[in-house]
Design a protein around this motif. Structure first.
Motif, PDB file in Angstrom:
ATOM      1  N   ALA A  68       0.829  -1.209   0.000  1.00  0.00           N
ATOM      2  CA  ALA A  68       0.000   0.000   0.000  1.00  0.00           C
ATOM      3  C   ALA A  68       0.862   1.257   0.000  1.00  0.00           C
ATOM      4  CB  ALA A  68      -0.916  -0.002   1.232  1.00  0.00           C
ATOM      5  N   VAL A  69       0.275   2.385  -0.451  1.00  0.00           N
ATOM      6  CA  VAL A  69       0.939   3.693  -0.379  1.00  0.00           C
ATOM      7  C   VAL A  69       0.985   4.107   1.089  1.00  0.00           C
ATOM      8  CG1 VAL A  69       0.845   6.105  -1.083  1.00  0.00           C
ATOM      9  CG2 VAL A  69       0.118   4.316  -2.673  1.00  0.00           C
TER      10      VAL A  69
ATOM     11  N   TRP B 153      -9.465  -1.829   6.101  1.00  0.00           N
ATOM     12  CA  TRP B 153     -10.197  -1.858   4.831  1.00  0.00           C
ATOM     13  C   TRP B 153      -9.495  -1.013   3.774  1.00  0.00           C
ATOM     14  CZ3 TRP B 153     -12.685   1.955   2.003  1.00  0.00           C
ATOM     15  CH2 TRP B 153     -13.539   1.505   0.978  1.00  0.00           C
ATOM     16  N   LEU B 154      -8.982   0.175   4.170  1.00  0.00           N
ATOM     17  CA  LEU B 154      -8.266   1.029   3.216  1.00  0.00           C
ATOM     18  C   LEU B 154      -7.000   0.345   2.703  1.00  0.00           C
ATOM     19  CD1 LEU B 154      -8.541   4.549   4.909  1.00  0.00           C
ATOM     20  CD2 LEU B 154      -9.459   3.913   2.695  1.00  0.00           C
ATOM     21  N   ILE B 155      -6.287  -0.362   3.589  1.00  0.00           N
ATOM     22  CA  ILE B 155      -5.052  -1.032   3.160  1.00  0.00           C
ATOM     23  C   ILE B 155      -5.376  -2.178   2.207  1.00  0.00           C
ATOM     24  CG2 ILE B 155      -3.098  -2.399   3.972  1.00  0.00           C
ATOM     25  CD1 ILE B 155      -3.142  -0.760   6.554  1.00  0.00           C
ATOM     26  N   LYS B 156      -6.369  -2.992   2.548  1.00  0.00           N
ATOM     27  CA  LYS B 156      -6.662  -4.188   1.761  1.00  0.00           C
ATOM     28  C   LYS B 156      -7.406  -3.886   0.467  1.00  0.00           C
ATOM     29  CE  LYS B 156      -6.971  -7.076   5.912  1.00  0.00           C
ATOM     30  NZ  LYS B 156      -7.854  -7.903   6.778  1.00  0.00           N
ATOM     31  N   GLU B 157      -8.375  -2.943   0.524  1.00  0.00           N
ATOM     32  CA  GLU B 157      -9.241  -2.700  -0.633  1.00  0.00           C
ATOM     33  C   GLU B 157      -8.763  -1.555  -1.518  1.00  0.00           C
ATOM     34  OE1 GLU B 157     -11.452  -5.865   0.443  1.00  0.00           O
ATOM     35  OE2 GLU B 157     -11.703  -4.660  -1.372  1.00  0.00           O
ATOM     36  N   LYS B 158      -8.138  -0.515  -0.922  1.00  0.00           N
ATOM     37  CA  LYS B 158      -7.751   0.674  -1.690  1.00  0.00           C
ATOM     38  C   LYS B 158      -6.250   0.858  -1.822  1.00  0.00           C
ATOM     39  CE  LYS B 158     -12.023   1.697  -2.253  1.00  0.00           C
ATOM     40  NZ  LYS B 158     -12.638   1.524  -3.590  1.00  0.00           N
ATOM     41  N   GLY B 159      -5.461   0.102  -1.070  1.00  0.00           N
ATOM     42  CA  GLY B 159      -4.009   0.240  -1.173  1.00  0.00           C
ATOM     43  C   GLY B 159      -3.468   1.513  -0.547  1.00  0.00           C
TER      44      GLY B 159
ATOM     45  N   ALA C  10      -1.382   9.073  -3.095  1.00  0.00           N
ATOM     46  CA  ALA C  10      -2.438   9.019  -2.075  1.00  0.00           C
ATOM     47  C   ALA C  10      -3.649   9.852  -2.491  1.00  0.00           C
ATOM     48  CB  ALA C  10      -1.888   9.518  -0.742  1.00  0.00           C
ATOM     49  N   GLU C  11      -3.399  11.021  -3.091  1.00  0.00           N
ATOM     50  CA  GLU C  11      -4.504  11.879  -3.544  1.00  0.00           C
ATOM     51  C   GLU C  11      -5.322  11.185  -4.637  1.00  0.00           C
ATOM     52  OE1 GLU C  11      -2.176  16.127  -2.812  1.00  0.00           O
ATOM     53  OE2 GLU C  11      -2.761  15.502  -4.822  1.00  0.00           O
ATOM     54  N   ASP C  12      -4.640  10.497  -5.559  1.00  0.00           N
ATOM     55  CA  ASP C  12      -5.358   9.800  -6.629  1.00  0.00           C
ATOM     56  C   ASP C  12      -6.273   8.713  -6.067  1.00  0.00           C
ATOM     57  OD1 ASP C  12      -2.506   9.929  -8.901  1.00  0.00           O
ATOM     58  OD2 ASP C  12      -4.079  11.398  -8.437  1.00  0.00           O
ATOM     59  N   ILE C  13      -5.774   7.986  -5.065  1.00  0.00           N
ATOM     60  CA  ILE C  13      -6.596   6.928  -4.455  1.00  0.00           C
ATOM     61  C   ILE C  13      -7.814   7.538  -3.775  1.00  0.00           C
ATOM     62  CG2 ILE C  13      -6.628   5.185  -2.637  1.00  0.00           C
ATOM     63  CD1 ILE C  13      -3.664   4.666  -3.290  1.00  0.00           C
TER      64      ILE C  13
END
Length: 828
Positions: A438-439, A775-781, A817-820
């Motif tokens: 993840a970022v 959830w942010l780490i697993k689903e959104k990176g 991070a902003e793009d995510i």
């Protein structure tokens, strides 16, 4: 149609009165005065409703009327008021008395004439729209004059505006128009104010010139010549000017000259006018003389008052000097009594603590005895069984021995002080971030290189000879402690002993560990201000202390955005948690994760409590150079009376953006630091020599450039300020509410507005912020840190809607991070 009974007649005859197109009202055929009153009311109402075409409509908000009429292009012309005609047959000169039938006919004729005069209104297209509306109202069954009048009124207002259907007052167009009108009103007010100020200045200057001219009065002329008209060759006095009079001037010529005369020119003063001027001048001089005498009298009174005051002060000073010995003796007695009370209180407190410790030790011994007795009883039962049955006893003895071995090994694997401190937030989330790639905007370290001068210093230290690769002084490299004492001595305003007042450690983490192990004993209470860096709690518990938590609480925001300055410490709550067992208080400024920078008054409040209750202050100041928006970091050790009881924790890794070097220190008085040295020499004992040498070179450079633009301690906050604003703007753009930090590496944001379906069953028993971060780490990176991890279990529920971001990253990391974040908001 409606029938109205005629008043004043003997028969029940009726008048038929139609509705006028402005409204329906009954016309009573009675006295002539009532008919005239009805006519006047009708005429006024007509003029009030139907405005002239040339009249400009008022632009104001109104309530739209739904039942307006169609097909009317413009307003009717204004009806001219007609003179009231005298009623025929009501002449006083007629001696013949009218009969009731005659009166009835005259009243009926007058009523019909009044109605016709009121309803005949000319319109541009020449049609009688009012009569048409009367017929419509009659056909619809509307016989209420007020309703019909209201309908016509709204109809005329809409037509006069010519703006189509009414606008919504809350729409953007209406709001812009109102703002424009408000600006225009403000502009006119400013112009009016400037004009009045200019006019006032001109009038003031004119009055000053007139007054100066009045004071230049010449000698009085002959009154006999002044009172007579001016002749040719004679002179008239105009203040200090002289004009030659005319022999004869007619009235027409005087009027022409008066028109041509410039406004503000002087008129000649002769005779009585001249005497009045002289009297005014004399009165002015007398008034000035009176004011001067009053000022002199007032000055004399003040001088006399000061003289008597000085005399009284001298007398009081002599009296105090005579009683000086008595006062000194009284103060000594007070100090002695105070010391005795303090000693008695300390002895009593120590006695209570000892009693409690004895009880606790006794309780522990009893528990151990009970456990031992149980084991002995088991062994005895096993022996008895072995005697009766050798084979059964052998099996039982083997099983018992194996159970005893397992029990003994389970008790000895870990110390009791490790219970409850085995979990660590960084171990868990660092592993998750690595597994899902993840970022990482969660962990607090820069992903850019330290400044070039500190890298060159490290290279120079490595190539500096054999001594840089061997052991150095265990309590701190001599070059480093000397420059630190010189550097921070200038900040705290005192001379610091480099060999006694510093302990160099493997990062600030080890400095904190040595502090708690050296100063906290079993039964001691340590006040920890929340939110706190997560190592404070386990370190206090491992030392045998009891942590007491006091949270910073947000107050009402004083600005346009939420700020860490709005989170404050409650002094009443702090005072209520102090007791004889309180040994220390731990603060972190700038705070991690909140970013709060403690102000001078907050630090002074903490210092007062420390001095009053004899408490040690442990101040974690690793982010001391990273402050924004004009916030100023103040060391609590620099306050009066706090150097002797403060341990200040510092970090070279945070100061020079080189967290991997792990060079930190503890600074304080020698009588406290010596206990930290005891823990250090029996645990780590020594830190890397080359890293300490490089940090010493970096601090020497900062000492030489301190306060200038070349100082890295001034360049780094400016760089991070831009990154901080960038991250905050990104979070706001997706509907989140960040709390702007005053200092440090981090920014927390409120995530209560997010709508996320958390369906991971493995996290259902965890706090909400832990679940959403995973959830942010697993689903959104995207890797962040939950803020509830920085709070005690009893206060964790109040901050489950916050997560922490680290903005001390490369621009590429922040962009990723902003793009995510933005893609996620679009998908929502």
């Amino acid at each position: 149609m409606r029938h109205v009974k005629h008043v004043g007649t003997t028969s029940s005859q009726s008048l038929t009165v139609g509705f006028c197109e402005l409204g329906c009202f009954e016309v009573f055929a009675g006295t002539m005065s009532s008919l005239a009153a009805k006519y006047d009311y009708l005429d006024k109402l007509t003029r009030k409703v139907f405005r002239s075409e040339t009249e400009e409509p008022k632009k104001r908000a109104y309530v739209p009327y739904q039942g307006g009429r169609d097909g009317v292009d413009s307003l009717p012309k204004k009806k001219q008021k007609k003179k009231q005609k005298p009623i025929k047959g009501n002449n006083n000169t007629n001696d013949k008395k009218p009969t009731p039938k005659t009166i009835q006919k005259m009243a009926q004729k007058q009523a019909s004439t009044a109605v016709q005069n009121a309803t005949q209104v000319r319109i541009q297209n020449g049609s009688r729209v009012h009569m048409q509306q009367k017929t419509e109202a009659k056909s619809e069954g509307e016989f209420n004059a007020v309703d019909i009048l209201r309908r016509r009124l709204h109809q005329k207002i809409e037509e006069s505006r010519g703006q189509g259907p009414p606008k919504d007052p809350s729409s953007e167009e209406v709001q812009k128009r109102r703002a424009k009108r408000k600006q225009e009103r403000e502009r006119k007010k400013r112009k009016r104010k400037e004009f009045l100020m200019k006019k006032l200045a001109q009038s003031a200057s004119t009055e000053a010139e007139d007054e100066s001219k009045v004071l230049e009065v010449p000698t009085s002329p002959d009154t006999s010549t002044a009172t007579r008209p001016a002749k040719k060759g004679t002179s008239t006095i105009v203040f200090n000017k002289v004009e030659v009079g005319e022999e004869y001037v007619d009235k027409g010529t005087k009027l022409k000259e008066k028109k041509r005369k410039v406004k503000g020119t002087l008129t000649p003063l002769t005779g009585r006018n001249y005497k009045q001027l002289l009297s005014r001048v004399e009165a002015r001089k007398a008034r000035l003389e009176e004011l001067r005498e009053k000022d002199e009298e007032k000055a004399k009174k003040e001088e006399e008052k000061m003289r008597w005051t000085n005399i009284l002060y001298k007398a009081e000073g002599m009296k105090i000097k005579d009683n000086e010995e008595l006062l000194r003796a009284s103060l000594k007695r007070k100090e002695k009594r105070k010391a005795q009370r303090k000693k008695k209180w300390m002895e009593r407190s120590q006695h209570v603590v000892e009693k409690m410790q004895q009880r606790q030790d006794k309780r522990c011994r009893n528990i151990r005895k009970r456990k031992q007795s149980k084991i002995e009883k088991r062994k005895q039962r096993a022996r008895k069984k072995a005697e009766t049955n050798a084979e059964a006893a052998l099996k039982l003895s083997v099983g018992t021995i194996s159970v005893l071995k397992k029990t003994a090994m389970a008790r000895q694997l870990h110390a009791r002080r490790l219970e409850g401190v085995d979990k660590n937030i960084w171990v868990e989330f660092t592993q998750l971030t690595a597994d899902y790639k993840a970022v990482n905007v969660g962990q607090g370290f820069p992903d850019f290189s330290p400044p070039s001068f500190i890298q060159e210093a490290f290279c120079s230290a490595i190539t500096g000879g054999a001594s840089m690769h061997q052991y150095t002084r265990g309590f701190g490299h001599p070059a480093l402690v000397k420059i630190l004492a010189k550097f921070f001595g200038r900040i705290v305003g005192r001379e610091i002993d480099p060999m006694e007042d510093f302990q160099i450690t493997v990062g600030a983490y080890q400095a904190l560990f040595c502090t708690f192990q050296a100063l906290i004993d079993e039964g001691d209470e340590v006040i920890i201000v929340e939110p706190f860096f997560d190592c404070y709690q386990p370190m206090v518990m491992m030392a045998g202390g009891t942590p007491v938590y006091i949270p910073l609480k947000p107050r009402k925001s004083t600005g346009p955005a939420l700020s860490s300055a709005d989170w404050v410490l409650n002094p009443e709550e702090l005072a209520s948690n102090l007791n004889p067992r309180t040994k220390a208080i731990v603060i972190n400024t700038p705070n991690n994760p909140l970013g709060k920078v403690y102000q001078r008054d907050e630090l002074q409040m903490i210092a007062d409590f420390c001095i009053k209750h004899d408490i040690i202050c442990i101040s974690d100041e690793v982010y001391e150079w990273l402050t924004y928006d004009g916030a100023q970091h103040i060391k609590i050790a620099s306050l009066p009376g706090m150097w002797e009881r403060t341990v200040t924790i510092g970090s070279a890794g945070k100061s020079f953006s080189a967290t991997g070097w792990k060079v930190g220190w503890a600074m304080g008085p020698g009588n406290i630091i010596k206990h930290l040295k005891t823990v250090h020499q029996n645990s780590v004992y020594h830190c890397a020599t080359a890293a300490q040498e490089a940090v010493a070179m970096g601090f020497q450079r900062e000492y030489d450039t301190f306060g200038t633009e070349d100082s890295y301690f001034k360049q780094l906050p400016a760089l991070l300020h831009t990154k901080r604003l960038r991250l905050a703007e990104c979070l706001r753009s997706v509907g989140l509410e960040p709390v702007m930090p005053q200092g440090g590496y981090f920014m927390i944001t409120d995530i209560s507005s997010l709508q996320v379906d958390l369906n991971d069953p493995s996290t259902k028993d965890e706090p909400y912020d832990f679940r959403i971060v995973k959830w942010l780490i697993k689903e959104k990176g995207l890797a962040t840190i939950p803020v509830s991890g920085f709070y005690s279990p009893e206060h964790r529920g109040n901050v489950q809607n916050y997560i922490r971001f680290c903005f001390v990253k490369e621009d590429s990391t922040l962009k990723a991070a902003e793009d995510i974040i933005r893609q996620w908001s679009v998908k929502k």
